[in-house]
Design a protein around this motif. Sequence first.
Motif, PDB file in Angstrom:
ATOM      1  N   THR A  94      11.895  -1.525  -5.222  1.00  0.00           N
ATOM      2  CA  THR A  94      10.583  -0.888  -5.206  1.00  0.00           C
ATOM      3  C   THR A  94       9.774  -1.349  -6.414  1.00  0.00           C
ATOM      4  N   LEU A  95       8.572  -1.854  -6.135  1.00  0.00           N
ATOM      5  CA  LEU A  95       7.618  -2.258  -7.165  1.00  0.00           C
ATOM      6  C   LEU A  95       6.504  -1.214  -7.164  1.00  0.00           C
ATOM      7  N   SER A  96       6.621  -0.245  -8.049  1.00  0.00           N
ATOM      8  CA  SER A  96       5.726   0.907  -7.983  1.00  0.00           C
ATOM      9  C   SER A  96       4.338   0.618  -8.529  1.00  0.00           C
ATOM     10  N   GLY A  97       4.227  -0.363  -9.435  1.00  0.00           N
ATOM     11  CA  GLY A  97       2.909  -0.734  -9.919  1.00  0.00           C
ATOM     12  C   GLY A  97       2.075  -1.376  -8.826  1.00  0.00           C
ATOM     13  N   LYS A  98       2.706  -2.266  -8.061  1.00  0.00           N
ATOM     14  CA  LYS A  98       2.030  -2.952  -6.959  1.00  0.00           C
ATOM     15  C   LYS A  98       1.999  -2.119  -5.683  1.00  0.00           C
ATOM     16  N   GLY A  99       2.866  -1.104  -5.608  1.00  0.00           N
ATOM     17  CA  GLY A  99       2.954  -0.317  -4.388  1.00  0.00           C
ATOM     18  C   GLY A  99       3.627  -1.075  -3.266  1.00  0.00           C
ATOM     19  N   GLU A 100       4.695  -1.819  -3.609  1.00  0.00           N
ATOM     20  CA  GLU A 100       5.356  -2.667  -2.619  1.00  0.00           C
ATOM     21  C   GLU A 100       6.852  -2.374  -2.536  1.00  0.00           C
ATOM     22  N   LEU A 101       7.402  -2.659  -1.355  1.00  0.00           N
ATOM     23  CA  LEU A 101       8.845  -2.768  -1.162  1.00  0.00           C
ATOM     24  C   LEU A 101       9.125  -4.229  -0.903  1.00  0.00           C
ATOM     25  N   VAL A 108       6.292  -2.403 -13.354  1.00  0.00           N
ATOM     26  CA  VAL A 108       6.738  -1.066 -12.954  1.00  0.00           C
ATOM     27  C   VAL A 108       7.766  -1.210 -11.829  1.00  0.00           C
ATOM     28  N   THR A 109       8.870  -1.888 -12.139  1.00  0.00           N
ATOM     29  CA  THR A 109       9.984  -2.049 -11.206  1.00  0.00           C
ATOM     30  C   THR A 109      10.883  -0.834 -11.356  1.00  0.00           C
ATOM     31  N   ASP A 119       0.819  -1.221   0.000  1.00  0.00           N
ATOM     32  CA  ASP A 119       0.000   0.000   0.000  1.00  0.00           C
ATOM     33  C   ASP A 119       0.854   1.273   0.000  1.00  0.00           C
ATOM     34  N   LEU A 120       1.972   1.213  -0.703  1.00  0.00           N
ATOM     35  CA  LEU A 120       2.807   2.399  -0.879  1.00  0.00           C
ATOM     36  C   LEU A 120       2.367   3.126  -2.153  1.00  0.00           C
ATOM     37  N   ALA A 121       2.364   4.453  -2.095  1.00  0.00           N
ATOM     38  CA  ALA A 121       1.854   5.272  -3.195  1.00  0.00           C
ATOM     39  C   ALA A 121       2.981   5.618  -4.162  1.00  0.00           C
ATOM     40  N   PHE A 122       3.291   4.684  -5.063  1.00  0.00           N
ATOM     41  CA  PHE A 122       4.360   4.762  -6.051  1.00  0.00           C
ATOM     42  C   PHE A 122       5.709   4.973  -5.362  1.00  0.00           C
ATOM     43  N   PRO A 123       6.226   3.895  -4.723  1.00  0.00           N
ATOM     44  CA  PRO A 123       7.494   3.999  -4.008  1.00  0.00           C
ATOM     45  C   PRO A 123       8.688   4.078  -4.950  1.00  0.00           C
ATOM     46  N   ARG A 145       3.565   9.597  -5.250  1.00  0.00           N
ATOM     47  CA  ARG A 145       2.167  10.058  -5.354  1.00  0.00           C
ATOM     48  C   ARG A 145       1.668  10.636  -4.039  1.00  0.00           C
ATOM     49  N   ALA A 146       2.141  10.123  -2.928  1.00  0.00           N
ATOM     50  CA  ALA A 146       1.737  10.654  -1.613  1.00  0.00           C
ATOM     51  C   ALA A 146       2.536  11.886  -1.222  1.00  0.00           C
ATOM     52  N   GLN A 147       3.580  12.197  -1.999  1.00  0.00           N
ATOM     53  CA  GLN A 147       4.424  13.366  -1.756  1.00  0.00           C
ATOM     54  C   GLN A 147       5.023  13.342  -0.345  1.00  0.00           C
ATOM     55  N   GLN A 148       5.699  12.223  -0.038  1.00  0.00           N
ATOM     56  CA  GLN A 148       6.287  12.117   1.289  1.00  0.00           C
ATOM     57  C   GLN A 148       7.485  11.184   1.297  1.00  0.00           C
TER      58      GLN A 148
END
Length: 309
Positions: free
Chosen positions: A285-292, A268-269, A10-14, A31-34
């Motif tokens: 970082t897997l940005s498509g899945k929102g995972e580390l 989206v790796t 549940d990471l917003a494009f890590p 995407r979460a700007q953080q």
Amino acid sequence: MSNIRVLATDLAFPEGPVVMPDGSVILVEIRAQQLTRVWPDGRKEVVAKMPGGPNGAALGPDGKMYVCNNGGFGWVKTGHGIMPGAPAAHEYIGGSIQRVDLASGKVETVVDKCGEHSLNGPNDLVFDRDGGLWFTDLGKRRARDMDVGAVYYIQPGGKGIVEAVFGVLPTNGIGLSPDEKTVYVAETPTARLWAYDLAARGEVRPGDVIYRGERGKPICGLGGYQMFDSLAVEASGNVCVATLISGCISVIAPDGKVVEQVPTGDRVTTNIAFGGPDLKTAYITLSGKGELIAMDWSRPGLPLNFLNK
């Protein structure tokens, strides 16, 4: 794929993972700007809010986290999740290199231009052993046109910035060879890896022009529909580039040979960093899945200045 361990969801494009000495991983959520810290037990803690688009990150000699801020994206829904798109005017605040105090979360801007030219979309960064900072500027893509890329160098102590390379197609990942005599740059849309020989600190050595005024040498280009994102370097000198579309980490030897492509399970790796015992754990970082995720790596990563030493 049984080697993969999911550390956070549940990471917003890590992007931009930094493996800290305490075992936590600090990364950006574009995407979460953080800026977010992921603890070994999966807990997530917001370190700092960063309006715009925090992208690559690296720990500096002063113990603060340096972050490429790309200025912001627009976001569009696709079959592979919510993806970066061309920003509307109100979504783009301009590019910069920022510095975050990890204790207080205070964010300050280090630089937002080089001479008269504004930074458009800083993307990835790496410190050399002297404390100088190399970083790429991907530029911005708009509805009908896009910027070309550049590579910049900030002198140790922040004493000036120079443009080392300009005119490359959008530049993304950046890393230094173990002897720091070469800087590697990943060109996103072409899936080409460029090598630039260094003459001095922040200075690319002049070379034979191949065709259009290039100062470096493209040592590798992947076939088919693949794109390059960010990268990390192994202790052996191999360059590990996160590869979009095919969803893998492409391992490229200094002579340009593709050693292997390690699948990750996400098209989206976007990035890789090394940590753990002997730096033989890859954090991706897997940005498509929102995972580390983490996986055992067969070769050790290159220790990073001011982090692993």
